[in-house]
Design a protein around this motif. Sequence first.
Motif, PDB file in Angstrom:
ATOM      1  N   HIS A 236      -2.276   2.288  -1.296  1.00  0.00           N
ATOM      2  CA  HIS A 236      -3.278   1.404  -1.888  1.00  0.00           C
ATOM      3  C   HIS A 236      -4.001   0.689  -0.757  1.00  0.00           C
ATOM      4  N   VAL A 237      -5.066  -0.021  -1.074  1.00  0.00           N
ATOM      5  CA  VAL A 237      -5.862  -0.689  -0.054  1.00  0.00           C
ATOM      6  C   VAL A 237      -5.103  -1.923   0.436  1.00  0.00           C
ATOM      7  N   ALA A 238      -4.635  -1.863   1.686  1.00  0.00           N
ATOM      8  CA  ALA A 238      -3.880  -2.974   2.252  1.00  0.00           C
ATOM      9  C   ALA A 238      -3.737  -2.772   3.746  1.00  0.00           C
ATOM     10  N   GLU A 239      -3.810  -3.857   4.497  1.00  0.00           N
ATOM     11  CA  GLU A 239      -3.548  -3.781   5.928  1.00  0.00           C
ATOM     12  C   GLU A 239      -2.086  -3.406   6.169  1.00  0.00           C
ATOM     13  N   ASN A 240      -1.193  -3.967   5.359  1.00  0.00           N
ATOM     14  CA  ASN A 240       0.236  -3.656   5.402  1.00  0.00           C
ATOM     15  C   ASN A 240       0.655  -3.242   4.000  1.00  0.00           C
ATOM     16  N   PRO A 241       0.854  -1.954   3.735  1.00  0.00           N
ATOM     17  CA  PRO A 241       1.147  -1.515   2.366  1.00  0.00           C
ATOM     18  C   PRO A 241       2.467  -2.020   1.818  1.00  0.00           C
ATOM     19  N   LEU A 259      -4.261  -9.562  -8.180  1.00  0.00           N
ATOM     20  CA  LEU A 259      -3.572  -9.604  -6.888  1.00  0.00           C
ATOM     21  C   LEU A 259      -3.922  -8.334  -6.127  1.00  0.00           C
ATOM     22  N   ASN A 260      -4.395  -8.481  -4.880  1.00  0.00           N
ATOM     23  CA  ASN A 260      -4.703  -7.294  -4.085  1.00  0.00           C
ATOM     24  C   ASN A 260      -3.595  -7.018  -3.063  1.00  0.00           C
ATOM     25  N   GLY A 261      -3.732  -5.937  -2.326  1.00  0.00           N
ATOM     26  CA  GLY A 261      -2.692  -5.503  -1.419  1.00  0.00           C
ATOM     27  C   GLY A 261      -2.513  -6.361  -0.193  1.00  0.00           C
ATOM     28  N   ASP A 262      -3.406  -7.303   0.053  1.00  0.00           N
ATOM     29  CA  ASP A 262      -3.290  -8.202   1.191  1.00  0.00           C
ATOM     30  C   ASP A 262      -2.834  -9.596   0.776  1.00  0.00           C
ATOM     31  N   GLY A 263      -2.322  -9.717  -0.452  1.00  0.00           N
ATOM     32  CA  GLY A 263      -1.825 -11.004  -0.921  1.00  0.00           C
ATOM     33  C   GLY A 263      -2.889 -11.923  -1.468  1.00  0.00           C
TER      34      GLY A 263
END
Length: 338
Positions: A236-241, A259-263
């Motif tokens: 998923h879209v995230a700097e840290n999955p 809520l997105n993948g970067d918190g």
Amino acid sequence: MLRVAVIGAGFFARFHYEAWARLADVELVGACDLDLSKAQSAAAEFGGQAWDDPAAMIAALKPDLIDVATPPATHLAMVTLASSAGTACICQKPLAPTLEESREIVRVAKEAGIPLIVHENFRFQPWYREIKRWIDDGRLGEPYQATFRLRPGDGQGPEAYLSRQPYFQDMERFLIHETGIHLIDVFRFLFGEIEAVYADLRRLNPVIAGEDAGHVLFSCRGGLRALFDGNRLSGHVAENPRLTMGELAVEGSDGTLFLNGDGGLSFLPLGGQMQPVDYAWENRGFGGDCVAALQAHVTEHMLRGGVLENTGADYLRNIEIEDAIYQSARESRRIALD
């Protein structure tokens, strides 16, 4: 000061040690692992004495709290050791390989009269604490439904999981038992009791023993429906999955909270424009420093009598729900819980 000894010094246990070491009212007195070199490494970095025999460590150090961070098959023996010593215990999840063994762990602790807390840290992730505040304050109106998409992207190929937790490959129950249990607990924390489940599970990576993808629909008390959509192979879209492990949407009569993948959290009011939600959290440790938050919560209870979440007795409900999910997948039908 709360004197704490940790049993286990593997990959995830290091998050435990690091968090204990920086809690001001905790003294980390012992680190134990069957591989003494791992215990010595943890003790050298975070404090305490190194041991390779948990019974000997407990007898010698007499800690106030034992933190069990070992694989699930060892948990009954470790909680029994803590119970025999009359020492409070935190035990990592999954609590045990089966519901029956989980019940035995809770029984042993109860008969010994010791506090037993399950190290279920996802509910202590800062975004879930903030979402809970929004729900409790009524800012979403009437909550209708929620969807969590688990997408850590770490489950492809023959080397899947080997670099961190190789025993994942051998777990006959995997996606739900090891990972989905977090969301069972989060859904109960956010939305209340779960009354029924419907599950469709499958295995995508043939090198592992258990399931690694699937969907589970939860019927919650009051009518809300929550969907767990899990796939450990996709990202998923995230700097840290591994920060959030996926994305969540909670929909209510007054709007939707994302809520997105970067918190990050954002709110789409009904008929309005998306707006960011400003809330405080620290990108430290694992999952927004949720390990430290859980351990601080337990420390507060042990030293000052604060209200305790995640007791072993209450956590059994999560495992009963897990069992119902696997029954639903086997029988291809909705399973109602007592």
